[in-house]
Design a protein around this motif. Sequence first.
Motif, PDB file in Angstrom:
ATOM      1  N   ALA A   4       6.395  57.603  44.130  1.00  0.00           N
ATOM      2  CA  ALA A   4       6.768  57.022  42.835  1.00  0.00           C
ATOM      3  C   ALA A   4       6.400  58.005  41.735  1.00  0.00           C
ATOM      4  CB  ALA A   4       6.056  55.692  42.618  1.00  0.00           C
ATOM      5  N   SER A   5       7.348  58.254  40.876  1.00  0.00           N
ATOM      6  CA  SER A   5       7.073  59.197  39.792  1.00  0.00           C
ATOM      7  C   SER A   5       6.376  58.466  38.652  1.00  0.00           C
ATOM      8  CB  SER A   5       8.369  59.834  39.295  1.00  0.00           C
ATOM      9  OG  SER A   5       9.209  58.838  38.754  1.00  0.00           O
ATOM     10  N   GLY A   6       5.390  59.098  38.104  1.00  0.00           N
ATOM     11  CA  GLY A   6       4.639  58.524  36.998  1.00  0.00           C
ATOM     12  C   GLY A   6       3.881  59.611  36.290  1.00  0.00           C
ATOM     13  N   GLN A   7       3.351  59.259  35.180  1.00  0.00           N
ATOM     14  CA  GLN A   7       2.619  60.234  34.394  1.00  0.00           C
ATOM     15  C   GLN A   7       1.228  60.425  34.976  1.00  0.00           C
ATOM     16  OE1 GLN A   7       2.354  59.190  30.313  1.00  0.00           O
ATOM     17  NE2 GLN A   7       1.355  61.080  29.717  1.00  0.00           N
ATOM     18  N   GLN A   8       0.873  61.659  35.219  1.00  0.00           N
ATOM     19  CA  GLN A   8      -0.452  61.989  35.728  1.00  0.00           C
ATOM     20  C   GLN A   8      -1.261  62.618  34.605  1.00  0.00           C
ATOM     21  OE1 GLN A   8      -1.758  61.453  38.775  1.00  0.00           O
ATOM     22  NE2 GLN A   8       0.098  60.368  39.351  1.00  0.00           N
ATOM     23  N   HIS A   9      -2.473  62.147  34.440  1.00  0.00           N
ATOM     24  CA  HIS A   9      -3.345  62.684  33.409  1.00  0.00           C
ATOM     25  C   HIS A   9      -4.302  63.671  34.055  1.00  0.00           C
ATOM     26  CE1 HIS A   9      -1.692  59.659  30.823  1.00  0.00           C
ATOM     27  NE2 HIS A   9      -2.047  58.720  31.675  1.00  0.00           N
ATOM     28  N   PRO A  10      -4.651  64.715  33.341  1.00  0.00           N
ATOM     29  CA  PRO A  10      -5.554  65.714  33.927  1.00  0.00           C
ATOM     30  C   PRO A  10      -6.948  65.129  34.149  1.00  0.00           C
ATOM     31  CG  PRO A  10      -5.136  66.196  31.618  1.00  0.00           C
ATOM     32  CD  PRO A  10      -4.228  65.069  31.996  1.00  0.00           C
ATOM     33  N   ILE A  11      -7.585  65.579  35.211  1.00  0.00           N
ATOM     34  CA  ILE A  11      -8.929  65.105  35.549  1.00  0.00           C
ATOM     35  C   ILE A  11      -9.920  65.461  34.451  1.00  0.00           C
ATOM     36  CG2 ILE A  11      -9.627  67.129  36.858  1.00  0.00           C
ATOM     37  CD1 ILE A  11     -10.422  63.552  37.869  1.00  0.00           C
ATOM     38  N   GLY A  12      -9.642  66.528  33.711  1.00  0.00           N
ATOM     39  CA  GLY A  12     -10.531  66.935  32.623  1.00  0.00           C
ATOM     40  C   GLY A  12     -10.657  65.855  31.553  1.00  0.00           C
ATOM     41  N   LEU A  13      -9.583  65.128  31.304  1.00  0.00           N
ATOM     42  CA  LEU A  13      -9.630  64.034  30.326  1.00  0.00           C
ATOM     43  C   LEU A  13     -10.629  62.970  30.762  1.00  0.00           C
ATOM     44  CD1 LEU A  13      -8.468  62.501  27.851  1.00  0.00           C
ATOM     45  CD2 LEU A  13      -6.819  61.517  29.440  1.00  0.00           C
ATOM     46  N   TYR A  14     -10.558  62.605  32.038  1.00  0.00           N
ATOM     47  CA  TYR A  14     -11.470  61.583  32.546  1.00  0.00           C
ATOM     48  C   TYR A  14     -12.921  62.084  32.542  1.00  0.00           C
ATOM     49  CZ  TYR A  14      -7.285  59.123  33.951  1.00  0.00           C
ATOM     50  OH  TYR A  14      -6.090  58.473  33.946  1.00  0.00           O
ATOM     51  N   LEU A  15     -13.128  63.335  32.860  1.00  0.00           N
ATOM     52  CA  LEU A  15     -14.483  63.888  32.834  1.00  0.00           C
ATOM     53  C   LEU A  15     -15.042  63.913  31.416  1.00  0.00           C
ATOM     54  CD1 LEU A  15     -14.110  66.802  35.399  1.00  0.00           C
ATOM     55  CD2 LEU A  15     -15.217  64.582  35.741  1.00  0.00           C
ATOM     56  N   LYS A  16     -14.197  64.252  30.442  1.00  0.00           N
ATOM     57  CA  LYS A  16     -14.649  64.233  29.041  1.00  0.00           C
ATOM     58  C   LYS A  16     -15.000  62.825  28.596  1.00  0.00           C
ATOM     59  CE  LYS A  16     -11.940  68.253  27.765  1.00  0.00           C
ATOM     60  NZ  LYS A  16     -10.717  68.725  27.106  1.00  0.00           N
ATOM     61  N   VAL A  17     -14.188  61.852  28.990  1.00  0.00           N
ATOM     62  CA  VAL A  17     -14.464  60.462  28.615  1.00  0.00           C
ATOM     63  C   VAL A  17     -15.741  59.985  29.292  1.00  0.00           C
ATOM     64  CG1 VAL A  17     -13.611  58.099  28.788  1.00  0.00           C
ATOM     65  CG2 VAL A  17     -12.080  59.918  28.077  1.00  0.00           C
ATOM     66  N   TRP A  18     -15.939  60.313  30.559  1.00  0.00           N
ATOM     67  CA  TRP A  18     -17.188  59.944  31.235  1.00  0.00           C
ATOM     68  C   TRP A  18     -18.387  60.567  30.540  1.00  0.00           C
ATOM     69  CZ3 TRP A  18     -14.855  61.124  36.633  1.00  0.00           C
ATOM     70  CH2 TRP A  18     -14.188  59.999  37.104  1.00  0.00           C
ATOM     71  N   GLY A  19     -18.252  61.818  30.150  1.00  0.00           N
ATOM     72  CA  GLY A  19     -19.334  62.470  29.416  1.00  0.00           C
ATOM     73  C   GLY A  19     -19.619  61.786  28.087  1.00  0.00           C
ATOM     74  N   LEU A  20     -18.566  61.438  27.369  1.00  0.00           N
ATOM     75  CA  LEU A  20     -18.742  60.752  26.090  1.00  0.00           C
ATOM     76  C   LEU A  20     -19.358  59.371  26.289  1.00  0.00           C
ATOM     77  CD1 LEU A  20     -18.401  61.061  23.092  1.00  0.00           C
ATOM     78  CD2 LEU A  20     -16.051  60.246  23.319  1.00  0.00           C
ATOM     79  N   LEU A  21     -18.955  58.668  27.347  1.00  0.00           N
ATOM     80  CA  LEU A  21     -19.574  57.374  27.652  1.00  0.00           C
ATOM     81  C   LEU A  21     -21.057  57.547  27.970  1.00  0.00           C
ATOM     82  CD1 LEU A  21     -16.802  55.698  29.815  1.00  0.00           C
ATOM     83  CD2 LEU A  21     -17.546  54.990  27.543  1.00  0.00           C
ATOM     84  N   PHE A  22     -21.402  58.602  28.669  1.00  0.00           N
ATOM     85  CA  PHE A  22     -22.807  58.885  28.972  1.00  0.00           C
ATOM     86  C   PHE A  22     -23.581  59.163  27.682  1.00  0.00           C
ATOM     87  CE2 PHE A  22     -26.206  61.913  29.938  1.00  0.00           C
ATOM     88  CZ  PHE A  22     -26.943  61.157  30.836  1.00  0.00           C
ATOM     89  N   TRP A  65      -1.495  55.191  26.152  1.00  0.00           N
ATOM     90  CA  TRP A  65      -0.156  55.702  26.403  1.00  0.00           C
ATOM     91  C   TRP A  65       0.890  54.586  26.475  1.00  0.00           C
ATOM     92  CZ3 TRP A  65      -4.543  57.312  28.994  1.00  0.00           C
ATOM     93  CH2 TRP A  65      -4.995  58.585  28.649  1.00  0.00           C
ATOM     94  N   GLU A  66       0.520  53.366  26.158  1.00  0.00           N
ATOM     95  CA  GLU A  66       1.472  52.256  26.181  1.00  0.00           C
ATOM     96  C   GLU A  66       2.197  52.150  24.845  1.00  0.00           C
ATOM     97  OE1 GLU A  66       2.383  50.428  28.654  1.00  0.00           O
ATOM     98  OE2 GLU A  66       0.922  51.202  30.091  1.00  0.00           O
ATOM     99  N   ARG A  67       3.241  51.355  24.844  1.00  0.00           N
ATOM    100  CA  ARG A  67       3.960  51.118  23.605  1.00  0.00           C
ATOM    101  C   ARG A  67       3.080  50.339  22.646  1.00  0.00           C
ATOM    102  NH1 ARG A  67      10.122  49.613  25.278  1.00  0.00           N
ATOM    103  NH2 ARG A  67      10.434  51.434  26.596  1.00  0.00           N
ATOM    104  N   ARG A  68       3.316  50.558  21.378  1.00  0.00           N
ATOM    105  CA  ARG A  68       2.506  49.924  20.345  1.00  0.00           C
ATOM    106  C   ARG A  68       2.611  48.396  20.400  1.00  0.00           C
ATOM    107  NH1 ARG A  68      -0.097  52.361  16.521  1.00  0.00           N
ATOM    108  NH2 ARG A  68       1.141  54.243  16.708  1.00  0.00           N
ATOM    109  N   ALA A  69       3.787  47.866  20.703  1.00  0.00           N
ATOM    110  CA  ALA A  69       3.969  46.410  20.775  1.00  0.00           C
ATOM    111  C   ALA A  69       3.104  45.802  21.882  1.00  0.00           C
ATOM    112  CB  ALA A  69       5.438  46.079  21.010  1.00  0.00           C
TER     113      ALA A  69
END
Length: 107
Positions: A4-22, A65-69
């Motif tokens: 299934a085709s879908g948008q893939q986000h880079p792992i770096g984004l998740y690592l940055k968010v985990w770091g910021l949560l920490f 990444w969802e629609r504003r509505a």
Amino acid sequence: MDHASGQQHPIGLYLKVWGLLFVLSTMSYLVDFFHVQGLLRWGLIVTFMLMKAGLIVAVFMHLRWERRALVYAILLPPLCVLVLVALMVFEGDYIFLTRGAYFGALP
């Protein structure tokens, strides 16, 4: 195999968010560690909590990444409920103080 085709986000984004949560969790812990008291304490703790919740909802629940509505349909009703609860709290305090003034003494 057809995936299934879908948008893939880079792992770096998740690592940055985990770091910021920490970092935000550490700052929340430091509020207690340095014995901050009163409204400043609760203001800081609630601010850090809301920032962490916003990050989790935006990135890990993919609302960024969802629609504003769709975002409005998910986030607006709880926000309206919180506003109504705040109004009820203010009204309850007013009624409590008015009854105390009318009947002579507060319990």
